[in-house]
Design a protein around this motif. Structure first.
Motif, mmCIF file in Angstrom:
data_model
loop_
_atom_site.group_PDB
_atom_site.id
_atom_site.type_symbol
_atom_site.label_atom_id
_atom_site.label_comp_id
_atom_site.label_asym_id
_atom_site.label_seq_id
_atom_site.Cartn_x
_atom_site.Cartn_y
_atom_site.Cartn_z
ATOM 1 N N LYS A 235 27.733 171.697 -9.808
ATOM 2 C CA LYS A 235 26.792 172.776 -9.485
ATOM 3 C C LYS A 235 25.363 172.277 -9.283
ATOM 4 O O LYS A 235 24.597 172.867 -8.525
ATOM 5 C CB LYS A 235 26.794 173.826 -10.603
ATOM 6 N N ASN A 236 25.018 171.189 -9.965
ATOM 7 C CA ASN A 236 23.599 170.829 -10.034
ATOM 8 C C ASN A 236 23.202 169.506 -9.371
ATOM 9 O O ASN A 236 22.009 169.229 -9.253
ATOM 10 C CB ASN A 236 23.158 170.777 -11.500
ATOM 11 N N ARG A 237 24.159 168.687 -8.919
ATOM 12 C CA ARG A 237 23.750 167.387 -8.394
ATOM 13 C C ARG A 237 23.044 167.482 -7.056
ATOM 14 O O ARG A 237 22.266 166.595 -6.695
ATOM 15 C CB ARG A 237 24.964 166.475 -8.283
ATOM 16 N N ALA A 238 23.269 168.572 -6.302
ATOM 17 C CA ALA A 238 22.603 168.713 -4.997
ATOM 18 C C ALA A 238 21.247 169.389 -5.103
ATOM 19 O O ALA A 238 20.480 169.436 -4.128
ATOM 20 C CB ALA A 238 23.505 169.498 -4.038
ATOM 21 N N ASN A 239 20.928 169.906 -6.288
ATOM 22 C CA ASN A 239 19.660 170.612 -6.498
ATOM 23 C C ASN A 239 18.612 169.614 -6.993
ATOM 24 O O ASN A 239 18.811 168.935 -7.994
ATOM 25 C CB ASN A 239 19.876 171.728 -7.524
ATOM 26 N N ALA A 240 17.486 169.525 -6.257
ATOM 27 C CA ALA A 240 16.459 168.539 -6.607
ATOM 28 C C ALA A 240 15.931 168.752 -8.015
ATOM 29 O O ALA A 240 15.593 167.785 -8.716
ATOM 30 C CB ALA A 240 15.306 168.607 -5.597
ATOM 31 N N ASN A 241 15.838 170.015 -8.446
ATOM 32 C CA ASN A 241 15.276 170.301 -9.763
ATOM 33 C C ASN A 241 16.225 169.895 -10.913
ATOM 34 O O ASN A 241 15.772 169.644 -12.025
ATOM 35 C CB ASN A 241 14.966 171.794 -9.900
ATOM 36 N N THR A 242 17.524 169.877 -10.645
ATOM 37 C CA THR A 242 18.492 169.599 -11.722
ATOM 38 C C THR A 242 19.293 168.314 -11.486
ATOM 39 O O THR A 242 20.205 168.007 -12.265
ATOM 40 C CB THR A 242 19.480 170.772 -11.864
ATOM 41 N N ALA A 243 18.974 167.579 -10.410
ATOM 42 C CA ALA A 243 19.742 166.364 -10.088
ATOM 43 C C ALA A 243 19.658 165.333 -11.211
ATOM 44 O O ALA A 243 20.634 164.636 -11.512
ATOM 45 C CB ALA A 243 19.232 165.765 -8.779
ATOM 46 N N SER A 244 18.485 165.229 -11.862
ATOM 47 C CA SER A 244 18.317 164.263 -12.949
ATOM 48 C C SER A 244 19.234 164.608 -14.120
ATOM 49 O O SER A 244 19.874 163.735 -14.713
ATOM 50 C CB SER A 244 16.858 164.238 -13.410
ATOM 51 N N GLN A 245 19.316 165.910 -14.444
ATOM 52 C CA GLN A 245 20.216 166.347 -15.520
ATOM 53 C C GLN A 245 21.680 166.057 -15.163
ATOM 54 O O GLN A 245 22.461 165.634 -16.003
ATOM 55 C CB GLN A 245 20.046 167.851 -15.769
ATOM 56 N N ALA A 246 22.003 166.267 -13.880
ATOM 57 C CA ALA A 246 23.378 166.021 -13.434
ATOM 58 C C ALA A 246 23.741 164.548 -13.592
ATOM 59 O O ALA A 246 24.872 164.204 -13.974
ATOM 60 C CB ALA A 246 23.548 166.466 -11.976
ATOM 61 N N ARG A 247 22.767 163.660 -13.290
ATOM 62 C CA ARG A 247 23.049 162.224 -13.439
ATOM 63 C C ARG A 247 23.275 161.857 -14.912
ATOM 64 O O ARG A 247 24.138 161.047 -15.243
ATOM 65 C CB ARG A 247 21.892 161.397 -12.857
ATOM 66 N N ASN A 248 22.488 162.475 -15.810
ATOM 67 C CA ASN A 248 22.687 162.228 -17.243
ATOM 68 C C ASN A 248 24.061 162.726 -17.714
ATOM 69 O O ASN A 248 24.735 162.076 -18.515
ATOM 70 C CB ASN A 248 21.599 162.932 -18.056
ATOM 71 N N LYS A 249 24.442 163.888 -17.185
ATOM 72 C CA LYS A 249 25.764 164.430 -17.536
ATOM 73 C C LYS A 249 26.875 163.514 -17.006
ATOM 74 O O LYS A 249 27.915 163.351 -17.657
ATOM 75 C CB LYS A 249 25.938 165.839 -16.960
ATOM 76 N N ALA A 250 26.654 162.921 -15.835
ATOM 77 C CA ALA A 250 27.652 162.018 -15.257
ATOM 78 C C ALA A 250 27.839 160.789 -16.149
ATOM 79 O O ALA A 250 28.960 160.285 -16.322
ATOM 80 C CB ALA A 250 27.230 161.596 -13.853
ATOM 81 N N LYS A 251 26.744 160.283 -16.736
ATOM 82 C CA LYS A 251 26.857 159.152 -17.661
ATOM 83 C C LYS A 251 27.653 159.555 -18.908
ATOM 84 O O LYS A 251 28.458 158.773 -19.415
ATOM 85 C CB LYS A 251 25.467 158.676 -18.061
ATOM 86 N N GLN A 252 27.386 160.784 -19.404
ATOM 87 C CA GLN A 252 28.170 161.270 -20.549
ATOM 88 C C GLN A 252 29.654 161.358 -20.200
ATOM 89 O O GLN A 252 30.525 160.996 -21.008
ATOM 90 C CB GLN A 252 27.676 162.668 -20.969
ATOM 91 N N LEU A 253 29.932 161.823 -18.975
ATOM 92 C CA LEU A 253 31.320 161.958 -18.535
ATOM 93 C C LEU A 253 32.025 160.607 -18.501
ATOM 94 O O LEU A 253 33.189 160.487 -18.899
ATOM 95 C CB LEU A 253 31.356 162.604 -17.139
ATOM 96 N N ASP A 254 31.306 159.581 -18.038
ATOM 97 C CA ASP A 254 31.901 158.241 -17.971
ATOM 98 C C ASP A 254 32.263 157.702 -19.354
ATOM 99 O O ASP A 254 33.186 156.890 -19.490
ATOM 100 C CB ASP A 254 30.932 157.268 -17.278
ATOM 101 N N ARG A 255 31.514 158.144 -20.379
ATOM 102 C CA ARG A 255 31.760 157.643 -21.726
ATOM 103 C C ARG A 255 32.912 158.362 -22.432
ATOM 104 O O ARG A 255 33.385 157.900 -23.465
ATOM 105 C CB ARG A 255 30.488 157.762 -22.581
ATOM 106 N N LEU A 256 33.329 159.488 -21.860
ATOM 107 C CA LEU A 256 34.418 160.237 -22.495
ATOM 108 C C LEU A 256 35.768 159.583 -22.191
ATOM 109 O O LEU A 256 36.113 159.370 -21.033
ATOM 110 C CB LEU A 256 34.448 161.682 -21.981
ATOM 111 N N GLU A 257 36.505 159.258 -23.221
ATOM 112 C CA GLU A 257 37.816 158.635 -23.038
ATOM 113 C C GLU A 257 38.865 159.346 -23.888
ATOM 114 O O GLU A 257 38.576 159.813 -24.994
ATOM 115 C CB GLU A 257 37.775 157.153 -23.447
ATOM 116 N N LEU A 258 40.064 159.434 -23.344
ATOM 117 C CA LEU A 258 41.183 159.991 -24.097
ATOM 118 C C LEU A 258 41.770 158.901 -24.990
ATOM 119 O O LEU A 258 41.780 157.728 -24.614
ATOM 120 C CB LEU A 258 42.265 160.512 -23.159
ATOM 121 N N VAL A 259 42.235 159.291 -26.177
ATOM 122 C CA VAL A 259 42.864 158.319 -27.071
ATOM 123 C C VAL A 259 44.372 158.353 -26.852
ATOM 124 O O VAL A 259 44.948 159.388 -26.495
ATOM 125 C CB VAL A 259 42.545 158.622 -28.556
ATOM 126 N N GLU A 260 45.016 157.211 -27.056
ATOM 127 C CA GLU A 260 46.471 157.155 -26.967
ATOM 128 C C GLU A 260 47.053 157.787 -28.229
ATOM 129 O O GLU A 260 46.668 157.426 -29.338
ATOM 130 C CB GLU A 260 46.941 155.705 -26.841
#
Length: 589
Positions: A235-260
């Motif tokens: 919702k927010n990565r294309a919006n100039a005002n919220t793109a920075s927040q979207a990038r931070n959320k993307a980093k959080q997403l990359d750190r999320l891992e499922l456990v076996e």
């Protein structure tokens, strides 16, 4: 609790199958450890590696200098015509008094010591092997499936032995009840790893379920968080005002891992065909004699089995359980009397060792297609195969490459493709792992047909049987109480037998010269016990000195130790002569 045997960074594989992948474990001289794992996980291979009969691909087996390893042999080590005492003397090189002393711990009395070993049943032969094992004075035992084909009485005797054994034990077994009663630690072999749990098998399985549930909840929370972050980012990565927040959320997403999920391996899915519930007798026998052309095994067999009942057939090995099952399923004719199945009964049979007679050139699917009711669709056959862990390439495996557990699963899968409302099962749990036995027990409890079965697995018996038939001393009768009551009776009989074997011999066959006084008898018993204690103490001292002789580099010290060993040998010889005289004196009373 010193470590006497350990495995360090062990690697082992057979073709594409990885059995050990950097696994490590340590065994001490006072732990009793139950080794569990799925069929094909590599438990027997691990035992062979620890025993030195097989090599690792990489890693190390470390053996302490103090290790005295004992192994319960599965093969027949006996010579033709060799008596029990002859074998114990040859195998252990111990004096006959010591062999007799240890044999008593396994209810091998004087009458058994003189019998040829190969004339004994498998259970009695196992007792002889255990006595021989103990005579070698091990401080770590490795027992690979020791309860397979042992009757309840011998299992209880083996449990007594392991509970009293004052050293380390590693037991491989699928018998959950046996592991719970004998082992206080659990070693799991799974996915190439070894994990030690400081508790019995019930505690381990409960802990495993808790870990699975915890990991599933954690994964569910992770997936929910992942979905939330993905929605925000989209919702927010294309919006100039919220793109920075979207990038931070993307980093959080990359750190999320499922456990076996811990231990979440494929499990067998048993589901016996639906049958129409019935009432009344499914089987009735009247004054039947069962046996073979040259001999009768049991006479006057008059029992009745109700539709829908699950009948556990119990009794010592050699009493005739399998003969009874073979008779009721029609592979053996009664010698006299009559037997009748109820109208419409369709009997399916699982026989002991049936998987050894399978045509080895057939594939898994070939066998299931032959067993299936005519008209069964290929998709249904493949579904059954998959539920028994034969999916994909595994369904095309030749029978000749299947393990014992896989063949047992295959035969059980074939039963599910036939139309039966009565199942006769002879030892269906042999070679099946703990999880598969649990799944089979649960399926049989749901099954609305009639089940007549025998098993040496107490957990399986306790879970499935709601009626008990006992085969004993030439009789086949309905047992008037529950399976737990039967187990209790056998345990009492074993305990009473052990007490009578270890107590002083009765004085009812004293010589004609008359019986000794009570004081004389007690004094002789005391002197006999005193001689035994002295001999045992000197044997222990001799072992310690011999160990020192192997490590000392001081010539003077070595000479002193050698002189002491010589003196001990002379003293033991004198004591043994004294013991023999006292033993004959007490025995004569």
């Amino acid at each position: 609790m010193p470590i006497v045997l350990s495995l360090q960074d062990a690697h082992k594989r057979y073709g594409p199958q990885i059995l050990l992948d950097g696994a490590s474990c340590a065994l001490t001289d006072d732990q009793k450890v139950g080794l569990i794992g799925r069929n094909g996980a590599g438990k027997s291979t691990l035992c062979r590696i620890l025993l030195g009969d097989e090599e690792l691909d990489a890693g190390e087996v470390v053996r302490s200098k103090k290790l005295r390893l004992g192994y319960l042999r599965q093969h027949d080590p006996f010579h033709d015509g060799e008596t029990v005492l002859d074998f114990l003397l040859r195998d252990s090189e111990q004096p006959d008094w010591r062999c007799g002393q240890v044999a008593w711990r396994f209810a091998l009395g004087d009458d058994m010591l003189g019998r040829p070993v190969r004339e004994l049943s498998g259970g009695w032969q196992t007792r002889v092997k255990l006595a021989a094992l103990l005579l070698h004075d091990p401080n770590l035992l490795i027992l690979d499936e020791p309860t397979n084909f042992l009757d309840l009485r011998t299992q209880v005797l083996l449990e007594h032995f392991l509970k009293d054994f004052k050293a380390g034990v590693l037991v491989v077994s699928h018998d959950r009840e046996f592991l719970k009663d004998t082992c206080d630690n659990t070693l799991e072999m799974s996915r190439g790893e070894l994990t030690m749990y400081p508790g019995d098998v019930d505690g381990f399985l409960a802990n495993l379920d808790e870990r699975r549930e915890h990991d599933r909840r954690l994964n569910a929370a992770t997936l929910a968080k992942r979905k939330q972050l993905e929605t925000f980012i989209n919702k927010n990565r294309a919006n100039a005002n919220t793109a920075s927040q979207a990038r931070n959320k993307a980093k959080q997403l990359d750190r999320l891992e499922l456990v076996e999920v811990a231990g979440d391996e494929a499990t067998v899915g048993f589901s016996f065909p639906q049958v129409e519930p019935r009432k009344g007798p499914a089987l009735r026998t009247d004054n039947m004699t069962i046996g073979y052309p040259d001999r009768a095994v049991a006479e006057g067999v008059s029992v009745e089995v109700e539709h829908g009942s699950r009948v556990g057939v119990v009794g010592d090995n050699g009493q005739g359980k399998t003969t009874f099952l073979r008779t009721v399923c029609g592979s053996l004719d009664p010698k006299s009397g009559s037997m009748k199945w109820g109208f419409g009964c369709q009997v399916g049979v699982y026989a002991q060792h049936v998987y050894t007679t399978l045509r080895e050139e057939h594939t898994v699917l070939d066998y299931l297609e032959l067993q299936a009711v005519p008209g069964t669709k290929q998709q249904a056959i493949k579904k059954i195969a998959g539920s028994f862990l034969f999916s994909g390439a595994a369904a095309q495996k030749k029978i000749k490459v299947l393990s014992g557990g896989e063949r047992a699963r295959l035969v059980l899968a074939g039963l599910l493709l036939e139309n039966h409302n009565v199942l006769v099962l002879d030892e269906p749990g042999n070679h099946l792992d703990v999880e598969t036995i649990e799944a089979l027990a649960a399926a049989l409890k749901r099954y609305e047909g009639t089940v007549i079965f025998t098993s040496h697995d107490r957990y399986f018996m306790r879970e499935v049987a709601n009626t008990v038939i006992e085969v004993r001393e030439g009789r086949v009768v309905s047992f008037p109480a529950s399976y737990d009551d039967y187990v209790y009776r056998i345990e009492r009989e074993v305990e009473e037998g052990l007490r009578s074997e270890s107590s002083a011999r009765p004085a009812d066959d004293a010589p004609t010269g008359g019986k000794p006084s009570g004081k004389q008898s007690r004094d002789a018993q005391k002197r006999l016990k005193s001689a035994e204690r002295k001999i045992a103490k000197l044997d222990d001292e001799k072992k310690e000195i011999n160990e020192k002789l192997l490590t000392t580099t001081d010539p003077k010290k070595a000479q002193e130790l050698h002189e002491r060993v010589t003196a001990i040998a002379a003293e033991v010889e004198t004591l043994e002569e004294e013991w023999l005289e006292l033993s004959q004196e007490v025995g004569a009373w």
